[in-house]
Design an enzyme around this catalytic site. Structure first.
Site, mmCIF file in Angstrom:
data_model
loop_
_atom_site.group_PDB
_atom_site.id
_atom_site.type_symbol
_atom_site.label_atom_id
_atom_site.label_comp_id
_atom_site.label_asym_id
_atom_site.label_seq_id
_atom_site.Cartn_x
_atom_site.Cartn_y
_atom_site.Cartn_z
ATOM 1 C CB SER A 1 -1.545 6.262 -4.600
ATOM 2 O OG SER A 1 -2.816 5.536 -4.830
ATOM 3 C CE LYS A 2 1.281 8.426 -11.338
ATOM 4 N NZ LYS A 2 2.413 7.866 -12.326
ATOM 5 N NE ARG A 3 -3.482 1.099 -5.559
ATOM 6 C CZ ARG A 3 -2.105 1.396 -4.957
ATOM 7 N NH1 ARG A 3 -1.180 1.240 -5.777
ATOM 8 N NH2 ARG A 3 -1.993 1.715 -3.429
ATOM 9 N N GLY B 1 -7.624 7.761 -8.678
ATOM 10 C CA GLY B 1 -8.126 8.059 -9.822
ATOM 11 C C GLY B 1 -8.405 9.629 -9.774
#
Length: 486
Positions: free
Chosen positions: A254-256, A258
């Site tokens: 996911s975007k989390r 990084g």
């Protein structure tokens, strides 16, 4: 066999996710391995999610990764337009949807939001509308009346509620689902735009697409696509569903994390060729187990039949290793070019930046690593003199002070402050003193860098710093040691 034609059909909704880039890469490799065509098609039917500039991101990413398309919005190969909103203007999607209505494979639905909300159910923790075919029972007269009155509508697929539907996937084999699980998905939305699901079936058929490659989260939708192909009497393309890409904790990338998008990785100092090479291995393994592969080698060796079913873990540590291998093998001039913005940011003094980059090239994993390797060239850091004591080099504060004091006049009195001469005069001194090289060089390296770990040794560092700065730093080292010893 017909010519292999694959398509990458992204929606311009933001940065390109690693999973989307892998889809594009595999589609490119499948086409090029067979001497076929790779097509770019922009799917912009979901107008609410469109992001300005996102289309530019798609073009730039494909260019940087070397995934050159044969046809696309700016390269008409006779199957255009290649942007769905432009294709829509011809009325092509509505025309095909109406054909399905005639065949009783689709129907007009006039239900308003209030009624649809009343059909909401919670399935697997998600609230979704399970449509009850209410409008399927409308007579032709009622439909015509509603249309003539301008009543808002959608067109839905008419899926059976009994029996099964089977489609064939090249990786997963036959996939069969109960028709009772298939919802009557919307084909044409109330704004007149086709849904992604419907438009890509029509476009794939009209563009002669032979292989459809996508993430395996679409497997559950594929029976509905298959029913559309069957309803039109068209031959369906070969489906290639790709395994999920997860993070190190086996959660969906996911975007989390990084590092879920191509742009994230480039901003973090990875180079495009290494990213492409690494992403090729997220779901596929070369037969020779050699992991470093150029794009040309991947084209030659890629066989989609060997794609794995199990999820692929995105391992940032492995990508860093691969990136370092690409940097080491890179032509020096190309390395100077890509590292220039970093070295310019970190080195503000008038020093030979190419010499500094030559020292770090084989020691970095990603480009921002340059900073902590070269910061001491700008300014001598504050350091603890405990560093001068090194068991292996047989140095301590006392003998380090002695060595620096004896070498200082040698350096001050030499006019030829070049790498070769610094090497010769220092080793002459070491030989005369009768000590090991390490014992003589360690104090100098500590004094001129203020660090235990440096790219390059004492001579390289002094050569880059120049005589004035090197002498100044050695004097500072003597001063620090004298304060301690005395």
């Amino acid at each position: 066999m017909s010519k292999v034609r694959t398509r990458f059909a992204p929606s311009p909704t933001g940065r390109m996710h690693v999973g989307n880039l892998r889809t594009a890469l595999y589609e490119f490799l499948i086409a090029k391995h067979e001497g076929g065509d790779f097509i770019l098609r922009i799917e912009d039917t979901d107008q609410e999610r469109l992001v300005e500039e996102a289309e530019g991101i798609i073009y730039r990413t494909l260019e940087k990764t070397g995934l050159t398309y044969d046809e696309g919005p700016d390269k008409d190969g006779g199957f255009g337009p290649y942007v769905q909103s432009e294709r829509m203007k011809s009325g092509v999607y509505l025309e095909y949807a109406k054909e399905l209505v005639k065949k009783k494979e689709a129907y007009y639905c006039f239900c308003d939001e209030c009624r649809l909300n009343s059909l909401k159910q919670v399935i697997s923790g998600k609230e979704i509308v399970v449509y009850d075919k209410h409008c399927l029972s409308l007579s032709e007269e009622e439909v015509e009346k509603n249309l003539s009155e301008g009543k808002p509508y959608v067109i839905r697929q008419n899926n059976p509620t009994t029996g099964t539907t089977t489609f064939v996937d090249e990786i997963y084999g036959d996939v069969t689902v109960e028709n009772s699980e298939l919802d009557d998905m919307i084909l044409i939305k109330s704004d007149g735009y086709p849904t992604y699901n419907f438009a890509n079936v029509i476009d794939d058929h009209l563009m002669n697409i032979t292989h459809v490659v996508r993430g395996n989260e679409y497997i559950s939708s594929s029976p509905k696509y298959q029913r559309l192909y069957d309803a039109f009497g068209w031959e369906s393309p070969k489906y290639v569903h790709l395994p999920l890409i997860t993070d190190e904790n086996h959660k969906k990338l996911s975007k989390r994390s990084g590092h879920s998008s191509f742009e994230d990785l480039i901003e973090q100092g990875f180079i495009p060729e290494a990213v492409v090479n690494y992403i090729a291995l997220l779901g596929w393994s070369p037969e020779d187990n050699e992991e470093i592969k150029s794009l040309d080698q991947l084209i030659k060796e890629f066989d989609y039949h060997h794609i794995n079913k199990s999820p692929a873990v995105f391992d940032i540590v492995k990508l860093k290793w691969m990136n370092s291998e690409y940097i080491k093998a890179m032509d020096d001039e190309k390395f100077y070019e890509i590292a220039k913005e970093y070295i310019d940011k970190y080195i503000t003094k008038d020093l030979d930046k190419k010499k500094i980059l030559d020292l770090v090239k084989t020691r970095i994993e990603v480009l921002p690593d340059i900073e902590e390797m070269v910061d001491f060239f700008n300014e001598l850091p504050e350091y603890d003199i405990a560093m001068y004591t090194h068991k292996k080099m047989k140095t301590n504060s006392e003998n380090s002070l002695e060595i620096l004091k004896e070498l200082l006049p040698i350096y001050e009195n030499t006019e030829d402050f070049t790498l070769d001469n610094l090497h010769d005069i220092t080793l002459d001194y070491i030989k005369e003193k009768g000590i090991k090289n390490g014992q003589g060089l360690w104090p100098v390296r500590c004094a001129v860098s203020g660090k235990q770990m440096t790219p390059g040794g004492a001579f390289e560092i002094m050569d880059i710093l120049g005589k004035e700065e090197s002498v100044k730093r050695i004097k500072k080292g003597i001063e620090k040691l004298e304060n301690e010893v005395n």
